[in-house]
Design a protein around this motif. Structure first.
Motif, short mmCIF file in Angstrom:
data_model
loop_
_atom_site.label_atom_id
_atom_site.label_comp_id
_atom_site.label_asym_id
_atom_site.label_seq_id
_atom_site.Cartn_x
_atom_site.Cartn_y
_atom_site.Cartn_z
N GLU A 95 49.00 35.59 54.71
CA GLU A 95 47.60 34.77 54.53
C GLU A 95 47.48 34.63 52.98
O GLU A 95 46.87 34.02 52.68
N ASN A 96 48.22 35.80 52.09
CA ASN A 96 47.97 35.56 50.71
C ASN A 96 48.89 34.49 49.95
O ASN A 96 48.66 34.27 48.89
N LEU A 97 49.66 33.99 50.81
CA LEU A 97 50.75 32.92 50.35
C LEU A 97 49.90 31.54 50.36
O LEU A 97 50.28 30.56 49.67
N ARG A 98 48.85 31.51 51.10
CA ARG A 98 48.04 30.11 51.45
C ARG A 98 47.26 29.81 50.20
O ARG A 98 46.51 30.59 49.71
N PRO A 99 47.13 28.42 50.24
CA PRO A 99 45.96 27.83 49.19
C PRO A 99 44.67 28.39 49.79
O PRO A 99 44.25 28.50 50.70
N GLY A 100 43.82 29.05 48.41
CA GLY A 100 42.77 29.53 48.84
C GLY A 100 42.67 30.74 49.32
O GLY A 100 41.55 31.33 49.61
N SER A 101 43.83 31.51 49.45
CA SER A 101 43.60 32.89 49.64
C SER A 101 42.99 33.84 48.53
O SER A 101 42.54 33.33 47.48
N ASP A 102 42.60 35.29 48.63
CA ASP A 102 41.74 35.75 47.63
C ASP A 102 42.79 36.09 46.58
O ASP A 102 42.34 36.10 45.32
N VAL A 103 43.95 35.97 46.62
CA VAL A 103 44.97 36.44 45.34
C VAL A 103 44.83 34.80 44.64
O VAL A 103 44.85 35.04 43.44
N ASP A 104 45.12 33.86 45.38
CA ASP A 104 44.98 32.49 44.74
C ASP A 104 43.67 32.40 44.10
O ASP A 104 43.80 31.79 42.81
N LYS A 105 42.63 32.74 44.60
CA LYS A 105 41.24 32.73 43.92
C LYS A 105 40.97 33.46 42.79
O LYS A 105 40.49 33.10 41.73
N ALA A 106 41.64 34.80 42.87
CA ALA A 106 41.66 35.45 41.65
C ALA A 106 42.45 35.22 40.50
O ALA A 106 42.05 34.92 39.25
N PHE A 107 43.65 34.51 40.54
CA PHE A 107 44.30 33.94 39.59
C PHE A 107 43.61 32.76 39.24
O PHE A 107 43.42 32.35 37.90
N GLN A 108 43.14 31.67 39.81
CA GLN A 108 42.23 30.58 39.63
C GLN A 108 41.01 30.88 38.84
O GLN A 108 40.54 30.13 37.66
N HIS A 109 40.36 32.06 39.21
CA HIS A 109 39.19 32.50 38.61
C HIS A 109 39.44 32.82 37.00
O HIS A 109 38.81 32.69 35.98
N VAL A 110 40.62 33.41 36.78
CA VAL A 110 40.98 34.04 35.45
C VAL A 110 41.42 32.74 34.48
O VAL A 110 40.98 32.82 33.41
N PRO A 132 53.61 22.74 50.08
CA PRO A 132 52.19 22.74 50.02
C PRO A 132 51.50 23.89 50.71
O PRO A 132 49.95 23.80 50.62
N GLU A 133 52.01 24.35 51.46
CA GLU A 133 51.48 25.47 52.34
C GLU A 133 51.34 26.87 51.71
O GLU A 133 50.95 27.93 52.19
N THR A 134 52.02 26.93 50.43
CA THR A 134 51.62 28.05 49.45
C THR A 134 50.91 27.54 48.36
O THR A 134 51.01 26.47 47.96
N ASN A 135 50.37 28.78 47.67
CA ASN A 135 49.52 28.51 46.58
C ASN A 135 50.34 28.42 45.24
O ASN A 135 51.50 29.21 45.22
#
Length: 222
Positions: free
Chosen positions: A166-181, A68-71
């Motif tokens: 920090e990019n592994l965490r839920p809500g990171s910029d990378v996570d947001k990019a994928f969810q946005h797409v 749960p600590e990763t996106n």
């Protein structure tokens, strides 16, 4: 019990599966997801395509990606890599196209999570400013989203980003990019590192035959 893409086994949705015969026995593997968790599983060896899963729904063994600590994008990237390694152990399930097929299956699954039902779109991937790394012609919206997710999956920018905690965490910029797409209903543009990914209605049609649904503002190139 035969494992089929899109079927559910003990609450897990099968995203990709393969079962083949090698020498004497059949062997198989499958990739599945459940509420943001991902799993790779090895089927039981057997004598047919239909006996990899027991009547109780049990497979042989699996590996789970559910920290749960990763996106979720990090989890499915991990899962696809592990899935390929598992396939190499399962008879003749692996081929040089295996990773590509698994990646395509994940993109197809993710693109279907939020139906689009909109005008035709083209996917694009630019790096280091305006250098085109990948682009499609106009496609049905869902197919364009699948292509975009594949671009995002294969780019080194994503793997490089996942080396930063920090990019592994839920809500990171990378996570947001994928969810946005994944949640996009039309044109979209995201950036990961020096790479830009997007969907646009401003593109041309190729030779692929399908009922065209151009954007109201679209004009054919002269």
């Amino acid at each position: 019990m035969r494992v089929k893409i899109g079927s559910k086994i003990k609450g897990w949705t099968v995203v990709h599966a393969i079962r083949t015969r090698s020498d004497i026995d059949y062997d198989g593997v499958f990739l599945a997801t459940r509420e943001g968790r991902w799993m790779t599983a090895r089927e039981h060896t057997g004598k047919s395509l239909d006996d990899g899963i027991q009547e109780s729904g049990e497979w042989w063994y699996g590996e789970y990606f559910d920290n749960p600590e990763t996106n979720e994008p990090y989890r499915w990237n991990q899962a696809v890599d592990a899935y390929e390694e598992l396939a190499k152990k399962a008879g003749s399930c692996w081929s040089r196209f295996f990773h590509q097929r698994a990646r395509e299956a994940v993109a197809e699954h993710l693109a279907a999570l939020d139906p689009m039902g909109t005008w035709d779109l083209a996917a694009y991937w630019n790096k280091d400013g305006d250098t085109v790394a990948g682009a499609t012609f106009l496609l049905p919206a869902r197919k364009a989203k699948e292509s975009l997710l594949e671009y995002m999956h294969v780019t080194p920018a994503v793997r490089d980003a996942f080396r930063t905690p920090e990019n592994l965490r839920p809500g990171s910029d990378v996570d947001k990019a994928f969810q946005h797409v994944i949640g996009a209903k039309g044109d979209v543009r995201v950036r990961i590192g020096a790479h830009t990914f997007g969907l646009t209605h401003q593109a041309s049609y190729g030779k692929l035959a399908f009922p065209h649904r151009p954007h109201p503002d679209w004009r054919a190139e002269v």
